[in-house]
Design a protein around this motif. Structure first.
Motif, mmCIF file in Angstrom:
data_model
loop_
_atom_site.group_PDB
_atom_site.id
_atom_site.type_symbol
_atom_site.label_atom_id
_atom_site.label_comp_id
_atom_site.label_asym_id
_atom_site.label_seq_id
_atom_site.Cartn_x
_atom_site.Cartn_y
_atom_site.Cartn_z
ATOM 1 N N PHE B 18 0.991 -0.807 -0.086
ATOM 2 C CA PHE B 18 0.301 -0.046 -0.336
ATOM 3 C C PHE B 18 0.553 1.209 0.558
ATOM 4 O O PHE B 18 0.417 1.800 -0.613
ATOM 5 C CB PHE B 18 -0.079 0.137 1.035
ATOM 6 C CG PHE B 18 -2.037 -0.482 0.989
ATOM 7 C CD1 PHE B 18 -3.222 0.288 0.422
ATOM 8 C CD2 PHE B 18 -2.739 -1.737 1.307
ATOM 9 C CE1 PHE B 18 -4.559 -0.638 -0.183
ATOM 10 C CE2 PHE B 18 -3.465 -2.334 1.303
ATOM 11 C CZ PHE B 18 -4.478 -1.728 0.406
ATOM 12 N N LEU B 38 -0.292 2.255 -8.846
ATOM 13 C CA LEU B 38 -1.883 2.009 -8.140
ATOM 14 C C LEU B 38 -2.038 1.339 -8.047
ATOM 15 O O LEU B 38 -2.478 0.305 -6.926
ATOM 16 C CB LEU B 38 -2.382 3.633 -8.865
ATOM 17 C CG LEU B 38 -3.126 3.830 -7.136
ATOM 18 C CD1 LEU B 38 -2.432 4.141 -5.638
ATOM 19 C CD2 LEU B 38 -4.734 4.530 -7.284
ATOM 20 N N ASP B 42 -1.546 -1.674 -5.308
ATOM 21 C CA ASP B 42 -2.758 -1.485 -4.469
ATOM 22 C C ASP B 42 -3.331 -3.319 -4.301
ATOM 23 O O ASP B 42 -4.117 -3.964 -3.348
ATOM 24 C CB ASP B 42 -3.785 -0.818 -4.244
ATOM 25 C CG ASP B 42 -2.972 0.946 -3.421
ATOM 26 O OD1 ASP B 42 -1.808 0.441 -2.835
ATOM 27 O OD2 ASP B 42 -4.029 1.512 -2.757
ATOM 28 N N LEU B 46 -3.724 -4.596 -0.897
ATOM 29 C CA LEU B 46 -5.486 -5.755 -0.410
ATOM 30 C C LEU B 46 -5.419 -7.017 0.093
ATOM 31 O O LEU B 46 -5.508 -7.605 0.470
ATOM 32 C CB LEU B 46 -6.565 -5.164 -1.410
ATOM 33 C CG LEU B 46 -7.600 -5.183 -0.708
ATOM 34 C CD1 LEU B 46 -8.304 -4.429 0.699
ATOM 35 C CD2 LEU B 46 -9.214 -4.609 -1.447
ATOM 36 N N VAL B 73 -12.641 -5.439 -5.820
ATOM 37 C CA VAL B 73 -11.956 -4.968 -6.009
ATOM 38 C C VAL B 73 -10.964 -4.613 -6.837
ATOM 39 O O VAL B 73 -10.553 -3.695 -7.273
ATOM 40 C CB VAL B 73 -11.291 -3.946 -4.578
ATOM 41 C CG1 VAL B 73 -10.380 -3.574 -4.818
ATOM 42 C CG2 VAL B 73 -12.403 -3.856 -3.801
ATOM 43 N N GLN C 37 -8.906 6.465 -6.809
ATOM 44 C CA GLN C 37 -9.430 4.846 -6.897
ATOM 45 C C GLN C 37 -8.515 5.003 -5.712
ATOM 46 O O GLN C 37 -8.986 3.768 -4.464
ATOM 47 C CB GLN C 37 -8.703 4.652 -8.066
ATOM 48 C CG GLN C 37 -9.217 2.816 -8.264
ATOM 49 C CD GLN C 37 -7.834 2.305 -9.714
ATOM 50 O OE1 GLN C 37 -7.713 3.571 -10.699
ATOM 51 N NE2 GLN C 37 -7.623 1.138 -9.440
ATOM 52 N N LEU C 38 -7.709 4.899 -5.285
ATOM 53 C CA LEU C 38 -6.470 4.915 -3.890
ATOM 54 C C LEU C 38 -7.288 5.560 -2.900
ATOM 55 O O LEU C 38 -7.285 4.100 -1.897
ATOM 56 C CB LEU C 38 -5.526 5.797 -3.831
ATOM 57 C CG LEU C 38 -4.957 6.430 -3.032
ATOM 58 C CD1 LEU C 38 -3.645 4.389 -2.250
ATOM 59 C CD2 LEU C 38 -4.309 7.104 -2.298
ATOM 60 N N THR C 41 -9.268 1.428 -2.865
ATOM 61 C CA THR C 41 -8.424 0.258 -1.496
ATOM 62 C C THR C 41 -8.417 1.039 -0.759
ATOM 63 O O THR C 41 -8.259 -0.263 0.170
ATOM 64 C CB THR C 41 -7.687 0.374 -2.900
ATOM 65 O OG1 THR C 41 -8.172 0.834 -3.855
ATOM 66 C CG2 THR C 41 -6.981 -1.294 -2.942
ATOM 67 N N SER C 42 -7.697 1.685 -0.258
ATOM 68 C CA SER C 42 -7.158 1.864 0.637
ATOM 69 C C SER C 42 -8.709 1.737 1.971
ATOM 70 O O SER C 42 -8.557 1.208 3.738
ATOM 71 C CB SER C 42 -6.280 3.165 1.226
ATOM 72 O OG SER C 42 -5.413 2.966 0.628
ATOM 73 N N VAL C 44 -11.559 0.562 1.302
ATOM 74 C CA VAL C 44 -11.681 -0.943 1.587
ATOM 75 C C VAL C 44 -10.835 -1.746 2.785
ATOM 76 O O VAL C 44 -11.001 -2.050 3.870
ATOM 77 C CB VAL C 44 -11.818 -1.762 0.517
ATOM 78 C CG1 VAL C 44 -11.965 -3.250 0.562
ATOM 79 C CG2 VAL C 44 -13.197 -1.577 -0.386
ATOM 80 N N GLY C 45 -9.593 -1.490 2.606
ATOM 81 C CA GLY C 45 -8.918 -2.070 3.537
ATOM 82 C C GLY C 45 -8.356 -1.835 5.187
ATOM 83 O O GLY C 45 -8.797 -2.584 5.825
ATOM 84 N N ALA C 67 -17.110 -1.376 -2.236
ATOM 85 C CA ALA C 67 -15.819 -2.462 -3.450
ATOM 86 C C ALA C 67 -16.795 -2.474 -5.050
ATOM 87 O O ALA C 67 -16.385 -2.349 -6.230
ATOM 88 C CB ALA C 67 -15.997 -4.039 -2.861
ATOM 89 N N ALA C 70 -17.198 1.260 -6.177
ATOM 90 C CA ALA C 70 -16.126 1.347 -6.855
ATOM 91 C C ALA C 70 -16.090 1.578 -8.589
ATOM 92 O O ALA C 70 -15.296 2.361 -8.789
ATOM 93 C CB ALA C 70 -15.024 0.986 -6.507
#
Lengths: 177, 94, 86
Positions: B18, B38, B42, B46, B73, C37-38, C41-42, C44-45, C67, C70
């Motif tokens: 990340f 990215l 990522d 994830l 995702v 987009q970052l 993902t971040s 969701v994490g 998700a 997105a």
């Protein structure tokens, strides 16, 4: 529909889809026991609604085969891990080693599923990014233009082709229609 | 105990990816290179975090849910990468 | 373990903060979309980590919805930009 299917194909499809929807229900409920009555009812409804939207495909299937996926997944996981490691190495490197280039790669995969699968795959593999599709050629952006990108892409294409049963139906229909 | 250790290692590794993705987003010279950084970093990040959490979750259903989220995702990410790349290229050519 | 998970979630939030710099800086619309987009993902994490740390399974469902959204957001972006340009 061009090809009318025998009834039992619909029954088979309905059963499989209901099972799939039930499995999703189980995942969503995180395995809690309650609500199975609801789950079954909605799984059946979802499967019924899916039939007109996505009729059972004539054989051979258009999508990837189960056997193909089992062969493809380990390759993909390993390669995409390499893709992540490669880009991470470049991002952490103080001098930022990049030699971006754009190439045009002639596709030999059939249109539809195989191509979409290929384009989405290469964007996760080391150093390649699908930019746009122009006829039978795909514009690929490379993080590092040195080496032999065509050869690497050809190997991925072979892997992707291996996922699908060559589709004579689709080709014939296209020519006739 | 071993599960917890393995989970810590997986989540830790995921975090490194990340950070790499964000670093690439900030440092890489042009938009196409940033997309590489990215999307790929990522995605792995994830995946590793989800794998670590799946070990801690204590049930198969939770593990499958985490897998489902990662797959969604991933599909969104790689399609998005291509759409944004194609879009930025089309804008350049005008 | 919980402290570790919370620290991990905090770190992911920091990557979102760093991504904001790219939103401000641009320079292109595509760069800003990439930062979004970052966040996805971040985000969701972060939610997944918090779900485990706080034992709140519902947060995993929020991550699942994130998700799914997105996918929609990105398709909408590209459609709109293309139609707006033509």
């Amino acid at each position: 529909m061009r090809i009318s299917l025998p009834h039992h194909r619909y029954v088979t499809a309905l059963s499989w889809r209901t099972l799939l929807a039930l499995w999703l229900w189980w995942i969503l409920a995180e395995g809690e026991g309650g609500g199975w009555g609801f789950g079954l009812a909605f799984a059946l409804l979802a499967a019924l609604a899916s039939l007109p939207l996505l009729p059972p495909a004539p054989w051979p299937p258009l999508g990837p085969t189960l056997r193909g996926l089992l062969r493809f997944i380990p390759f993909f996981l390993w390669q995409s891990l390499q893709g992540g490691v490669d880009v991470a190495r470049r991002a952490f490197h103080p001098r930022l080693p990049l030699a971006p280039a754009i190439i045009h790669y002639p596709l030999s995969l059939a249109p539809g599923w195989p191509r979409i699968f290929f384009l989405n795959t290469i964007s996760l593999l080391p150093g390649t990014l699908a930019v746009s599709l122009q006829g039978d050629r795909v514009q690929v952006h490379l993080l590092d233009g040195r080496g032999d990108p065509h050869k690497a892409l050809r190997q991925v294409e072979e892997r992707v082709a291996d996922l699908f049963i060559p589709h004579k139906h689709a080709m014939d229909e296209k020519e006739n229609g | 105990m071993i599960l917890a250790l393995l989970a810590t290692v997986l989540i830790g590794a995921g975090l490194i990816f990340f950070i790499a993705g964000t670093l690439g987003l900030l440092r890489f010279p042009d938009v196409l290179c940033r997309i590489h950084a990215l999307t790929k970093a990522d995605n792995i990040g994830l995946g590793l975090v989800a794998a670590g959490l799946a070990l801690l979750g204590g049930s198969w259903a939770v593990a499958f849910k985490l897998l489902l989220i990662w797959l969604l995702v991933m599909a969104a990410g790689t399609t998005a990468a291509q759409l944004v790349a194609g879009h930025s290229q089309a804008e350049d050519e005008r | 373990m919980n402290t570790l998970l919370l620290a991990a979630a905090l770190l992911l939030l920091l990557t979102i903060l760093a991504g904001l710099w790219r939103v401000v800086r641009g320079p292109t619309a595509a760069d800003r979309m990439l930062a979004a987009q970052l966040f996805g993902t971040s985000g969701v994490g972060t939610l997944l980590l918090l779900a485990e740390a706080w034992q709140q399974p519902a947060l995993r469902d929020v991550a699942l919805i994130f998700a799914l959204l997105a996918v929609l957001a990105l398709v909408a972006f590209v459609r709109l930009r293309h139609e707006g340009a033509e």
